[in-house]
Design a protein around this motif. Structure first.
Motif, mmCIF file in Angstrom:
data_model
loop_
_atom_site.group_PDB
_atom_site.id
_atom_site.type_symbol
_atom_site.label_atom_id
_atom_site.label_comp_id
_atom_site.label_asym_id
_atom_site.label_seq_id
_atom_site.Cartn_x
_atom_site.Cartn_y
_atom_site.Cartn_z
ATOM 1 N N MET A 1 18.495 -59.252 -2.680
ATOM 2 C CA MET A 1 18.055 -58.475 -3.890
ATOM 3 C C MET A 1 19.423 -57.666 -4.124
ATOM 4 O O MET A 1 20.059 -56.945 -3.346
ATOM 5 N N SER A 2 19.723 -57.470 -5.481
ATOM 6 C CA SER A 2 20.949 -56.739 -5.866
ATOM 7 C C SER A 2 20.504 -55.730 -7.009
ATOM 8 O O SER A 2 21.306 -55.438 -7.880
ATOM 9 N N GLU A 3 19.273 -55.045 -6.883
ATOM 10 C CA GLU A 3 18.965 -53.740 -7.618
ATOM 11 C C GLU A 3 20.006 -52.562 -7.269
ATOM 12 O O GLU A 3 20.576 -52.460 -6.394
ATOM 13 N N VAL A 4 19.928 -51.929 -8.491
ATOM 14 C CA VAL A 4 20.912 -50.685 -8.431
ATOM 15 C C VAL A 4 20.178 -49.624 -8.915
ATOM 16 O O VAL A 4 19.333 -49.522 -9.883
ATOM 17 N N SER A 5 20.420 -48.324 -8.206
ATOM 18 C CA SER A 5 19.947 -47.375 -8.733
ATOM 19 C C SER A 5 20.746 -45.956 -8.497
ATOM 20 O O SER A 5 21.563 -45.809 -7.532
ATOM 21 N N TYR A 6 20.843 -45.258 -9.393
ATOM 22 C CA TYR A 6 21.420 -43.892 -9.563
ATOM 23 C C TYR A 6 20.217 -43.035 -9.409
ATOM 24 O O TYR A 6 19.245 -42.874 -10.089
ATOM 25 N N ARG A 7 20.229 -42.061 -8.134
ATOM 26 C CA ARG A 7 19.464 -41.021 -7.919
ATOM 27 C C ARG A 7 19.988 -39.638 -8.199
ATOM 28 O O ARG A 7 20.604 -39.109 -7.221
ATOM 29 N N GLU A 8 19.651 -39.074 -9.300
ATOM 30 C CA GLU A 8 20.164 -37.743 -9.670
ATOM 31 C C GLU A 8 21.662 -37.763 -9.476
ATOM 32 O O GLU A 8 22.121 -36.623 -8.849
ATOM 33 N N ALA A 9 22.438 -38.740 -9.459
ATOM 34 C CA ALA A 9 24.004 -38.708 -9.454
ATOM 35 C C ALA A 9 24.917 -37.996 -10.413
ATOM 36 O O ALA A 9 24.373 -38.070 -11.499
ATOM 37 N N SER A 10 25.566 -37.270 -9.868
ATOM 38 C CA SER A 10 26.516 -36.302 -10.856
ATOM 39 C C SER A 10 27.972 -36.367 -10.261
ATOM 40 O O SER A 10 28.186 -36.529 -9.224
ATOM 41 N N ARG A 11 28.812 -36.348 -11.416
ATOM 42 C CA ARG A 11 30.341 -36.112 -11.144
ATOM 43 C C ARG A 11 30.621 -35.036 -12.006
ATOM 44 O O ARG A 11 30.619 -34.834 -13.206
ATOM 45 N N VAL A 12 31.387 -34.060 -11.094
ATOM 46 C CA VAL A 12 31.511 -32.828 -11.822
ATOM 47 C C VAL A 12 33.071 -32.530 -11.600
ATOM 48 O O VAL A 12 33.547 -32.468 -10.225
ATOM 49 N N PHE A 13 33.856 -32.296 -12.493
ATOM 50 C CA PHE A 13 35.185 -31.754 -12.534
ATOM 51 C C PHE A 13 35.404 -30.500 -12.493
ATOM 52 O O PHE A 13 34.872 -29.811 -12.948
ATOM 53 N N ALA A 14 36.319 -30.165 -11.681
ATOM 54 C CA ALA A 14 36.693 -28.879 -11.553
ATOM 55 C C ALA A 14 37.236 -28.029 -12.702
ATOM 56 O O ALA A 14 37.921 -29.185 -13.699
ATOM 57 N N ASP B 1 25.761 -36.117 -15.342
ATOM 58 C CA ASP B 1 24.832 -35.113 -15.106
ATOM 59 C C ASP B 1 23.550 -35.537 -14.557
ATOM 60 O O ASP B 1 22.704 -35.761 -15.369
ATOM 61 N N LYS B 2 23.177 -35.607 -13.307
ATOM 62 C CA LYS B 2 22.058 -35.870 -12.769
ATOM 63 C C LYS B 2 21.263 -37.477 -13.300
ATOM 64 O O LYS B 2 20.224 -37.363 -13.708
ATOM 65 N N LEU B 3 21.960 -38.262 -13.235
ATOM 66 C CA LEU B 3 21.561 -39.493 -13.869
ATOM 67 C C LEU B 3 20.791 -40.086 -13.000
ATOM 68 O O LEU B 3 20.977 -40.508 -11.841
ATOM 69 N N ASP B 4 19.512 -40.529 -13.397
ATOM 70 C CA ASP B 4 18.429 -41.140 -12.945
ATOM 71 C C ASP B 4 18.288 -42.416 -13.685
ATOM 72 O O ASP B 4 17.872 -42.565 -14.852
ATOM 73 N N LEU B 5 18.551 -43.515 -12.998
ATOM 74 C CA LEU B 5 18.488 -44.793 -13.750
ATOM 75 C C LEU B 5 18.077 -46.105 -12.711
ATOM 76 O O LEU B 5 18.993 -46.208 -11.533
ATOM 77 N N GLU B 6 17.310 -46.849 -12.818
ATOM 78 C CA GLU B 6 16.917 -48.206 -11.966
ATOM 79 C C GLU B 6 17.260 -49.339 -12.945
ATOM 80 O O GLU B 6 16.818 -49.518 -13.869
ATOM 81 N N ILE B 7 18.142 -50.201 -12.208
ATOM 82 C CA ILE B 7 18.654 -51.595 -12.937
ATOM 83 C C ILE B 7 18.175 -52.520 -11.834
ATOM 84 O O ILE B 7 18.293 -52.531 -10.922
#
Length: 366
Positions: free
Chosen positions: A1-14, A23-29
């Motif tokens: 199975m190749s499902e993908v999930s972002y769980r409150e994933a954030s990228r913050v640049f200084a 910003d806190k990406l919640d996404l199920e593919i």
């Protein structure tokens, strides 16, 4: 199975203040799904893709592929293949050599490499070009080689970052149809980034709309078009965009300078409970039409007509509550008025209407 999930994933640049690119990406593919990330420049869509690829850090939250947490896994160990906006082909190698290169690095047996390259070339109609070098190919052919290089790796997930941006309009339409058909045939989970909402609507099983790093809505193209969750999605999805005007509430709906617009009771009750005296009304261009004398209408002064053959889009200003407001009307090519002309515009019956909170921009219940 190749499902993908972002769980409150954030990228913050200084910075001062820090920039939350995602910003806190919640996404199920789902496994085998074709998901499109779309948004304007700076919305965070490419950053989100690069986080999944391991090319950007995940500062908060996590990312999973196939149930495995890959947040700290090196890119080469994530079982993904990426197709970039630039083709990034090796100019001194043939098409076959470009497609086989990653497999050679992995020391895949020669016989298997030949089989995989031949099959990918067949899928992409590249068989006649296997002995050519990139300079002897068109832009569309080079893009197919870049896709072939990804396909031969047989990854769990395809990542595509605006792969059609360098193609002309006609070739873009042709290539996006090819990509959609190919993904259906292969059944590989695919995340595709684009700023072109027409591209997003014609390719994705679902479309995720981002703005300033925040996920606005993720739904099927039809649901995004028919039930946008807020005014940003309403204005961004659809070509041309939805007409959004401030309208005064009445007992039965809203009034647009003498043009009565009835609204569902649930919408009126929601507006009343929120103590609203006005709402932002959304009307698609196709929900408006040109009408004759004697019918309730708005007077529109034509500023631009886009002739599209059978159809035409008429742009102009209407006075709504003494404020000039620009709207777009879709009409037939035969009915299209001339520049500078004043025409009467009314609502089609029935017309699908969209009502939003004028301050927050959120959709009110239908």
């Amino acid at each position: 199975m190749s499902e993908v999930s972002y769980r409150e994933a954030s990228r913050v640049f200084a910075g001062s203040p820090p920039v939350r690119a995602v910003d806190k990406l919640d996404l199920e593919i789902a496994d085998g799904e074709f998901l499109v990330l779309v948004g304007p420049s700076g919305s965070g869509k490419s950053t989100a893709l690069r986080m999944l690829a391991g090319l950007e850090d995940v500062d908060e939250g996590s990312i999973n592929i196939g149930g495995r947490d890959v947040t700290s896994v090196p890119p080469k160990d994530r079982d993904i293949a990426m197709v970039f906006q630039s083709y990034a082909l090796y100019p001194h190698m043939t098409v076959a050599e470009n497609m086989a290169f990653a497999l050679k690095l992995k020391r895949v047996p020669k016989a298997e490499i030949s089989t995989r390259v031949a099959e990918a070339a067949r899928l992409l109609d590249l068989t006649p070009y296997l002995d050519r070098r990139p300079r002897a190919l068109s832009g569309g052919q080079r893009q197919r080689v870049a896709m072939g290089r990804a396909i031969v790796r047989e990854p769990a997930v395809f990542l595509m970052d605006e792969p059609l941006s360098n193609l002309d309009a006609k070739l873009r339409v042709e290539t996006r149809a090819n990509i959609t058909a190919l993904q259906t045939r292969l059944g590989t989970t695919t995340i595709y980034v684009t700023h072109d909402q027409v591209e997003a609507m014609t390719m994705g099983h679902r479309v995720a709309v981002l703005r300033d790093g925040l996920l606005q809505q993720c739904a099927t193209p039809r649901e995004l078009y028919d039930r946008p969750i807020n005014t940003f999605v309403a204005g961004f999805i659809g070509s041309p965009g939805m007409n959004l005007v401030i309208a005064q509430l009445t007992a039965d709906g809203v009034s647009l300078d003498g043009l009565p617009v009835p609204l569902p009771r649930t919408t009126l009750e929601a507006a009343k409970s929120a103590s609203l005296s006005e709402v932002r009304l959304g009307v698609r261009p196709e929900a408006l039409h040109l009408v004759g004398e004697g019918e309730p209408a708005l007077n529109l002064k034509v500023e631009l007509v886009e002739e599209l053959g059978a159809d035409a889009f008429v742009y102009g200003e209407v006075p709504i509550h003494n404020t000039p407001t620009r709207i777009i009307v879709r009409t037939t090519g035969a009915e299209a008025p001339a520049f500078g002309q004043t025409v009467r515009v009314g609502l089609r019956t029935p017309a699908r209407l969209h009502v939003f909170d004028p301050t927050e921009g959120n959709r009110l219940p239908d």
